[in-house]
Scaffold this motif. Structure first.
Motif, mmCIF file in Angstrom:
data_model
loop_
_atom_site.group_PDB
_atom_site.id
_atom_site.type_symbol
_atom_site.label_atom_id
_atom_site.label_comp_id
_atom_site.label_asym_id
_atom_site.label_seq_id
_atom_site.Cartn_x
_atom_site.Cartn_y
_atom_site.Cartn_z
ATOM 1 N N UNK A 79 -12.271 -45.381 83.011
ATOM 2 C CA UNK A 79 -13.242 -46.207 82.612
ATOM 3 C C UNK A 79 -13.503 -45.573 81.117
ATOM 4 N N UNK A 80 -12.466 -44.811 80.537
ATOM 5 C CA UNK A 80 -12.695 -44.166 79.203
ATOM 6 C C UNK A 80 -12.930 -45.047 78.048
ATOM 7 N N UNK A 81 -12.145 -46.081 78.126
ATOM 8 C CA UNK A 81 -12.007 -47.258 77.151
ATOM 9 C C UNK A 81 -13.176 -48.515 77.231
ATOM 10 N N UNK A 82 -13.324 -49.096 76.468
ATOM 11 C CA UNK A 82 -14.403 -50.131 76.411
ATOM 12 C C UNK A 82 -14.011 -51.138 77.621
ATOM 13 N N UNK A 83 -12.796 -51.360 77.940
ATOM 14 C CA UNK A 83 -12.478 -52.164 79.234
ATOM 15 C C UNK A 83 -11.702 -51.319 80.030
ATOM 16 N N UNK A 84 -12.151 -51.540 81.446
ATOM 17 C CA UNK A 84 -11.893 -50.780 82.726
ATOM 18 C C UNK A 84 -10.150 -50.870 82.693
ATOM 19 N N UNK A 85 -9.570 -49.953 82.875
ATOM 20 C CA UNK A 85 -7.861 -49.916 83.031
ATOM 21 C C UNK A 85 -7.721 -49.109 84.515
ATOM 22 N N UNK A 86 -6.969 -49.978 85.304
ATOM 23 C CA UNK A 86 -6.714 -49.792 86.372
ATOM 24 C C UNK A 86 -5.096 -49.649 86.737
ATOM 25 N N UNK A 87 -4.491 -48.393 87.184
ATOM 26 C CA UNK A 87 -3.214 -48.065 87.156
ATOM 27 C C UNK A 87 -3.108 -47.846 88.697
ATOM 28 N N UNK A 88 -1.659 -48.287 89.227
ATOM 29 C CA UNK A 88 -1.196 -48.346 90.636
ATOM 30 C C UNK A 88 -0.241 -47.506 90.508
ATOM 31 N N UNK A 89 -0.219 -46.159 90.881
ATOM 32 C CA UNK A 89 0.765 -44.804 90.873
ATOM 33 C C UNK A 89 1.326 -44.956 92.363
ATOM 34 N N UNK A 90 2.479 -45.264 92.419
ATOM 35 C CA UNK A 90 3.441 -44.903 93.312
ATOM 36 C C UNK A 90 3.631 -43.499 93.868
ATOM 37 N N UNK A 91 3.184 -43.090 94.979
ATOM 38 C CA UNK A 91 3.325 -41.475 95.486
ATOM 39 C C UNK A 91 3.839 -41.643 96.797
ATOM 40 N N UNK A 92 5.370 -41.351 96.793
ATOM 41 C CA UNK A 92 6.420 -41.539 97.766
ATOM 42 C C UNK A 92 6.568 -40.384 98.469
ATOM 43 N N UNK A 93 6.069 -39.216 98.000
ATOM 44 C CA UNK A 93 6.547 -37.952 98.649
ATOM 45 C C UNK A 93 5.777 -37.938 100.131
ATOM 46 N N UNK A 94 6.488 -37.402 100.914
ATOM 47 C CA UNK A 94 5.594 -37.401 102.518
ATOM 48 C C UNK A 94 4.630 -36.357 102.267
#
Length: 613
Positions: free
Chosen positions: A109-124
């Motif tokens: 929420x740092x910018x005027x428009x909300x940004x959403x990232x989908x970050x893969x995390x495949x480590x067990x």
């Protein structure tokens, strides 16, 4: 702003909805008819939202979902996380759909428009704390907070949600908090393939409501807060602090031990054992956490500093009770090993402790064999805990077996671990079929302590021998009941006090308020809410119960299945010296008591909530 995140499409949209988090959750679940689907279906919405009052204790993050454990709608709270979440500009979030690979969602929420990232995390993920360290490495430049799940959320229905305050790229020791009740972590992982959510944004000033508090109490704001939260900070009378230090001075011989077998143990023997709990549990805690002033808070600016920690471990009553005296562990150093293991695996510590104590009793009475469970037989009789040497030695032995059991279940290492992945009630029924020759006057599940809902739903009660904890209410496993231990009331009085507490508790939770602050907030709560909302609080809370009851009625109705729970209620009438109901129970009128409680409970909440006929 409320948003709906779609893990399948990797996008989000703004949606309308209530500003209060539980109301937001139940309204959306009802609208999308999530009761039609399996609890691990991607349509089972995972919802969370922050508190609405800019006050001390008003920054909890509230999670709601259809529980894979309880089977109905449930909610759980996390202290302090709402304080960082508010900087995103979001009020409530709902997650639907399923990410293609294990994913961490980032809300920026740092910018005027909300940004959403989908970050893969495949480590067990094998350790939630190691997972947290990896998240710190990735986001240490941000003023962020995150909530995460562990391996138990991948394999069981009792996964909790963990979070810890991060400051300057490092954890704040002792500040960890959990939203664990109901298996919300399991929904997040198994329904949506989400391992956690990271959030941060622009620091935004809050409206100051201290004048309302000071005008009402005619005292400085901080003084009001401290005077009404003494138990959680430091009790001058008991010379201890927090739930752990204070509660054992209250529960005394009623403390749950050996899988809640208090009714079958002589009261004097229980009292003698309790003195050892004070010595090896509480006194060691006081020396290492209270006298050293190892105190902190949950992440919001709060002077109560209710978080007590020692040896790097946060210590609360219920996780240590469930994985301490209840499983035959009376030395805090031994209990440390269990609680730390259960936490790093990401279990709801209360749920696991009750499952473990049930398993230990079945091993003790011979219905299960050590080689079938994959651990050694525990020492599970009070006669083996009479000397100090025996207490220390046998506590450590039981702790070691509990650690093995937790790992067997979390990592599905053997057949018994797989049987237990869905909790005590379901496991008991599987064992009934697997070992029919061992089922005589009692079934496997009859030794379990759980509240029942519908055909499969269950949840462990809070860790007090309180009759209200065992009633088949709309929401159990939390404090939406009358949870005073040591009293046995008329059914109508129990229902009235339970409803009173239920309304107070759900109101606080729906506002995102810490229940430790309830004493000073409750008298002025309407005035405070008027500053931020035009909602009628009492009407909103009553509507919540109606909506949850209507939603859950599509799934099942309350049950009264656990034989051990029935024994605790019946024995409570005798132990707490209620002659009338002692005689009624001797005459076989158990169901009459439960029926009358639920009739009054339903009448007061204006819902239809009665036992299966």
């Amino acid at each position: 702003m409320n948003i709906l995140i779609d893990g399948s499409r990797q996008n989000y949209e703004e949606i309308e909805g209530s500003e209060f988090p539980i109301s937001f959750g139940i309204n959306l679940h009802t609208k999308q008819e999530t009761w039609k689907y399996d609890t691990f279906d991607e349509k089972n919405l995972f919802c969370f939202g922050k508190g609405v009052l800019p006050i001390i204790g008003g920054h909890r993050l509230i999670f709601s979902f259809r529980s894979p454990l309880w089977d109905g709608f449930h909610f759980s709270a996390m202290g302090g996380a709402g304080y960082a979440f508010k900087d995103t500009g979001i009020q409530n979030v709902a997650i639907t759909g399923r990410c293609e690979v294990p994913t961490v969602i980032v809300l920026n929420g740092e910018e005027d428009k909300l940004k959403i990232e989908f970050m893969p995390f495949t480590e067990e993920i094998t350790d939630i704390y190691e997972f947290n360290d990896k998240i710190i490495d990735l986001f240490k430049e941000k003023n962020y907070r995150a909530f995460l799940v562990g391996p138990a959320s991948k394999t069981t229905n009792m996964g909790g949600i963990y979070s810890q305050t991060i400051r300057n790229g490092k954890i704040v020791e002792g500040s960890e908090d959990w939203a664990a009740r109901g298996g919300g972590g399991s929904v997040l992982y198994q329904a949506h393939n989400v391992l956690g959510v990271v959030f941060f944004g622009k620091k935004t000033p809050e409206k100051n409501l201290k004048e309302i508090v000071e005008e009402h109490y005619n005292k400085p704001y901080t003084k009001v807060v401290l005077e009404h939260t003494e138990k959680y900070r430091y009790s001058e009378e008991k010379k201890t602090g927090g739930t752990f230090g204070n509660n054992y001075h209250v529960t005394m011989e009623l403390t749950p031990v050996f899988n809640w077998r208090m009714p079958f143990i002589d009261k004097n023997k229980r009292m003698k054992l309790h003195k050892k709990i004070i010595e090896y549990f509480v006194n060691r805690f006081d020396k290492e956490a209270i006298e050293t002033k190892n105190w902190t808070n949950c992440g919001e600016p709060c002077p109560v500093v209710c978080k007590k920690y020692r040896k790097g471990l946060h210590v609360d009553y219920e996780p240590y009770e469930a994985n301490g005296p209840c499983i035959g562990v009376f030395d805090i150093y031994a209990a440390d090993k269990v609680v730390h293991t259960v936490d790093k695996l990401g279990f709801d510590a209360i749920e696991f402790g009750n499952l473990c104590s049930w398993t230990f009793e079945l091993l003790n009475n011979g219905m299960l064999k050590p080689e079938e469970v994959g651990i050694e037989k525990p020492v599970f009789d009070i006669a083996n805990f009479e000397t100090d040497d025996d207490i220390l030695k046998n506590s450590m032995h039981n702790a070691q077996q509990a650690v093995k059991l937790a790992e067997n279940i979390a990592f599905q290492k053997n057949e018994f671990g797989k049987i237990c992945k869905s909790g005590t009630r379901r496991a008991g029924k599987i064992l009934d079929e697997k070992y029919p020759d061992r089922v005589n006057d009692k079934k496997f599940e009859d030794f379990g302590v759980y509240d029942s809902f519908g055909e499969h739903g269950q949840i462990s009660p809070t860790m007090y021998w309180a009759i209200g904890n065992f009633m088949p209410y709309l929401i159990q496993g939390k404090y939406l009941t009358h949870y005073q231990c040591g009293v046995f009331l008329e059914p109508e009085e129990l229902a009235e006090l339970s409803v009173k507490n239920s309304i107070e508790e759900i109101t606080l939770e729906n506002l995102g308020i810490c229940r430790f602050h309830r004493k000073w907030i409750t008298p002025i709560i309407d005035k405070l809410v008027k500053e931020v909302s035009d909602v009628n609080l009492n009407e909103e809370s009553m509507e919540l119960f109606k909506k949850i009851a209507k939603y859950d009625s599509n799934i099942g109705c309350p049950e009264m299945e656990s034989e051990r729970v029935k024994e605790l209620i019946i024995a409570g009438a005798f132990e707490f010296e209620n002659e009338k109901w002692s005689k009624e129970f001797e005459n076989g009128n158990f169901n009459e008591y439960i029926k009358r409680v639920l009739e009054k409970y339903s009448e007061l909440l204006e819902i239809d909530w009665k036992l299966k006929e």
